[in-house]
Design an enzyme around this catalytic site. Structure first.
Site, PDB file in Angstrom:
ATOM      1  N   GLY A 290      -0.422   4.415   0.438  1.00 38.30           N
ATOM      2  CA  GLY A 290      -1.164   5.535   1.005  1.00 38.30           C
ATOM      3  C   GLY A 290      -0.252   6.342   1.912  1.00 38.30           C
ATOM      4  O   GLY A 290       0.979   6.263   1.827  1.00 38.30           O
ATOM      5  N   PHE A 291      -0.843   7.092   2.829  1.00 39.26           N
ATOM      6  CA  PHE A 291      -0.045   7.942   3.711  1.00 39.26           C
ATOM      7  C   PHE A 291       0.940   7.122   4.549  1.00 39.26           C
ATOM      8  O   PHE A 291       2.114   7.476   4.659  1.00 39.26           O
ATOM      9  CB  PHE A 291      -0.962   8.749   4.635  1.00 39.26           C
ATOM     10  CG  PHE A 291      -1.726   9.831   3.930  1.00 39.26           C
ATOM     11  CD1 PHE A 291      -1.081  10.973   3.502  1.00 39.26           C
ATOM     12  CD2 PHE A 291      -3.084   9.706   3.691  1.00 39.26           C
ATOM     13  CE1 PHE A 291      -1.771  11.975   2.850  1.00 39.26           C
ATOM     14  CE2 PHE A 291      -3.782  10.699   3.039  1.00 39.26           C
ATOM     15  CZ  PHE A 291      -3.128  11.841   2.618  1.00 39.26           C
TER      16      PHE A 291
ATOM     17  N   ASP B 126      -5.402   2.526   8.426  1.00 38.53           N
ATOM     18  CA  ASP B 126      -6.777   2.053   8.545  1.00 38.53           C
ATOM     19  C   ASP B 126      -6.869   0.532   8.670  1.00 38.53           C
ATOM     20  O   ASP B 126      -7.917  -0.003   9.019  1.00 38.53           O
ATOM     21  CB  ASP B 126      -7.596   2.484   7.328  1.00 38.53           C
ATOM     22  CG  ASP B 126      -7.850   3.975   7.295  1.00 38.53           C
ATOM     23  OD1 ASP B 126      -7.727   4.613   8.353  1.00 38.53           O
ATOM     24  OD2 ASP B 126      -8.157   4.499   6.212  1.00 38.53           O
TER      25      ASP B 126
ATOM     26  N   GLU C 168     -18.713  16.712   4.496  1.00 39.59           N
ATOM     27  CA  GLU C 168     -18.053  17.460   3.425  1.00 39.59           C
ATOM     28  C   GLU C 168     -18.785  17.295   2.095  1.00 39.59           C
ATOM     29  O   GLU C 168     -18.933  18.269   1.333  1.00 39.59           O
ATOM     30  CB  GLU C 168     -16.600  17.010   3.328  1.00 39.59           C
ATOM     31  CG  GLU C 168     -15.774  17.480   4.536  1.00 39.59           C
ATOM     32  CD  GLU C 168     -14.430  16.804   4.680  1.00 39.59           C
ATOM     33  OE1 GLU C 168     -13.651  17.246   5.541  1.00 39.59           O
ATOM     34  OE2 GLU C 168     -14.162  15.830   3.942  1.00 39.59           O
TER      35      GLU C 168
ATOM     36  N   VAL D  44      -2.406  -7.838  -4.174  1.00 41.54           N
ATOM     37  CA  VAL D  44      -1.947  -8.875  -3.249  1.00 41.54           C
ATOM     38  C   VAL D  44      -2.983  -9.995  -3.193  1.00 41.54           C
ATOM     39  O   VAL D  44      -4.171  -9.744  -2.987  1.00 41.54           O
ATOM     40  CB  VAL D  44      -1.700  -8.286  -1.848  1.00 41.54           C
ATOM     41  CG1 VAL D  44      -1.343  -9.397  -0.858  1.00 41.54           C
ATOM     42  CG2 VAL D  44      -0.592  -7.237  -1.896  1.00 41.54           C
TER      43      VAL D  44
ATOM     44  N   GLY E 115       0.814  -1.208   0.000  1.00 37.02           N
ATOM     45  CA  GLY E 115       0.000   0.000   0.000  1.00 37.02           C
ATOM     46  C   GLY E 115       0.849   1.260   0.000  1.00 37.02           C
ATOM     47  O   GLY E 115       1.774   1.390   0.806  1.00 37.02           O
TER      48      GLY E 115
END
Length: 431
Positions: A27-28, A314, A184, A93, A25
Site C-alpha cells: 500500500g502507500f 493502518d 463519499e 502471510v 504490504g
C-alpha cells in the site's frame, strides 16, 4: 532518479552480504518504504497477497461507476521494475517467527534482518460479522466491483419490477458510517441517481431514489472541525441524502436495517463504511494492540521488544506529540514508510534516526460535484474550492502519469456531462 550505480553492480558488497529488508504490504506505506531503498545496498522483498498497488481513496468512484478498476490500480512489479534491488512475491502471510527472523508464507519462509509491516486494515462489524454478506465494505477492487453490481442492479431490477413496494425498496440505498468513505459513497450514489442515469430508464425515475446515511455519532466526518462537519452534512442534504445522526444500527439483513430507536429502513442495497480492524500483525508478533487491532508502537514505530521491526500505516497505533492518534490516511502512511526506511539505513550506518514526527498535511473529503470540505488548520475550505483542491491532491498521489491523465480526462468529461462511463455490471447480484 538515478543512483549513479545499480544496486546489483556495487563492487564491494554482494547480494549475499547485503542486509535483507522484508516489507509486508504494497500500500502507500509499504511502497513508499520500498522506493526509499532505491539507492541503498540492501535486498528488499515485498510480499503482498495481490499483484497491484491500489489507490484506495478513489475506490468509492469505482464502486459508483465513476472510474474503472485499472484507473486506480497499477501492478506492483511495473511500479518497481527499474529498482533492481527489489523482489516482489505475491503471497499471503501466514505468520512471523521473530526469534528466527522469518516471515512464513505458503510452502516457504522468507528471512529478514529488518521487517516493515504495512498490511493495512479490513472491515470491522463490531462483533456482528454475520452482517458482512448483507452489508459489504469497501477495501479492494473486488469489493468495489461487487458494490457497483449491487448499486446498478438495484436500478435494473426496479425497472423490471411491477411491484410498487418492491421498487421502493430497490431504490432505497443505505450507507452505514459517516466517515469519509460513507460520505463519499452517499454523495456519489445521489449524483449517480439524480444526474448520471436519470434519463436512462423508462419505467422508473432514478431521481426518486432514497439515499440514507446512518451515523452512530453526533456528526459526519468526526475527524473534521465541527463547522466543516456541519457544512458536509448540509451539502449532502442538498444532494438529497437523508443524514441520520446519533443512530446506531441494531439489525442488518436482507430486508434492510433496524435502528436502535426502533425505526426500520427497508432497503435492498446496504453498504458498510462504519469501521475498520487492523490486520493480524499484533497476533503474528504476540504484542499488545488497541481495540481496533492496531499494534501499539513506540516513538520509533517499533513494537515492544523488536527494534528491527517497524509497523506502519493502518496497522499501527501511532500517537502524535500531543497525544492524538495519527489518522489512517495516505499521507500518514507515506510518512511512516519514509521514516522506517531512513531509520533502517541509519541503524545500518550506526547512526541515531530520532523519533517519528507526523506532519499533518490537511484533511479532505468530497461530497459530490463541486462539493467538498478541506481542513488545513487555520485555512478551511468548502464547496467548489475544496472540491478543486481534493481533485488536484488525488491526481498528485495517483501512481503513474497515464493513470493521472486518464483520470483527469474522465473527471473533466464527467464534470461537463455528468457522465459515469464505467456503468458495467460484471457479475449478477440478486437476492
Amino acid at each position: 532518479m538515478g543512483c549513479g550505480m545499480s544496486a546489483r553492480t556495487a563492487p564491494d558488497i554482494t547480494a549475499e552480504t547485503r542486509r535483507r529488508v522484508v516489507i509486508l504490504g504494497a500500500g502507500f506505506g509499504g511502497l513508499t518504504a520500498a522506493m526509499a531503498f532505491r539507492c541503498a545496498e540492501v535486498e528488499v522483498t515485498i510480499i503482498d497477497r495481490r499483484n497491484y498497488h491500489l489507490f484506495q481513496p478513489l475506490l468509492y468512484q469505482v464502486a459508483t461507476a465513476g472510474l474503472s478498476p485499472a484507473q486506480v490500480a497499477m501492478p506492483i512489479r511495473r511500479i518497481l521494475s527499474k529498482q533492481a534491488n527489489v523482489t516482489v512475491l505475491m503471497a499471503r502471510v501466514e505468520g512471523i517467527d521473530t526469534a528466527a527472523q522469518t516471515v512464513q508464507i505458503l510452502n516457504r519462509n522468507v528471512s529478514y534482518d529488518y521487517l516493515i509491516i504495512a498490511t493495512g486494515a479490513r472491515h470491522a462489524y463490531f462483533g456482528r460479522d454475520d452482517w458482512a454478506e448483507t452489508a459489504p465494505g469497501l477495501k479492494t477492487i473486488a469489493d468495489a466491483t461487487k458494490m457497483r453490481a449491487r448499486i446498478l442492479s438495484a436500478f435494473e431490477r426496479a425497472e423490471a419490477s411491477d411491484d410498487a413496494m418492491m421498487r421502493k425498496r430497490l431504490l432505497t440505498f443505505v450507507v452505514v458510517g459517516g466517515g469519509p468513505t460513507g460520505v463519499e459513497l452517499a454523495g456519489a450514489i445521489a449524483e449517480l441517481a439524480r444526474k448520471a442515469i436519470v434519463r436512462d430508464f423508462r419505467r422508473i425515475d432514478p431521481s426518486s431514489a432514497r439515499i440514507v446515511l446512518i451515523e452512530a455519532g453526533d456528526r459526519v466526518l468526526p475527524s473534521m472541525p465541527p463547522d466543516l462537519s456541519e457544512t458536509a452534512k448540509h451539502q449532502l442534504e442538498k444532494l438529497g441524502v437523508e443524514v441520520l445522526l446519533k443512530t446506531p444500527v441494531s439489525r442488518c439483513d436482507a430486508m434492510g436495517v433496524g435502528l436502535a430507536d426502533g425505526r426500520q429502513v427497508d432497503a435492498d442495497c446496504i453498504l458498510w463504511a462504519a469501521g475498520v480492524m487492523a490486520s493480524k500483525a499484533a497476533e503474528w508478533l504476540a504484542v499488545p494492540a488497541d481495540r481496533a487491532g492496531r499494534v501499539r508502537v513506540d516513538e520509533n514505530l517499533n513494537p515492544p521488544g523488536h527494534p528491527n521491526i517497524f509497523v506502519i500505516g493502518d496497522t499501527a497505533a501511532v500517537l502524535t506529540s500531543d497525544g492524538k492518534m495519527v489518522p489512517g490516511v495516505a499521507p500518514a502512511a507515506k510518512q511512516m514508510g519514509q521514516y522506517a526506511a531512513r531509520a533502517i539505513l541509519s541503524r545500518m550506518a550506526h547512526r541515531h534516526s530520532g523519533p517519528f514526527r507526523y506532519r499533518n498535511l490537511g484533511n479532505l473529503a468530497t461530497i459530490g460535484r463541486k462539493a467538498a470540505v478541506a481542513d488545513f488548520g487555520r485555512l478551511r475550505l468548502s464547496g467548489f474550492s475544496a472540491w478543486l483542491v481534493w481533485n488536484l491532491a488525488h491526481l498528485w498521489f495517483l501512481v503513474g502519469f497515464r493513470n493521472r491523465a486518464v483520470v483527469f480526462m474522465d473527471w473533466a468529461f464527467a464534470y461537463v456531462r455528468y457522465d459515469r462511463s464505467a456503468r458495467l455490471i460484471t457479475e449478477r447480484h440478486e437476492r
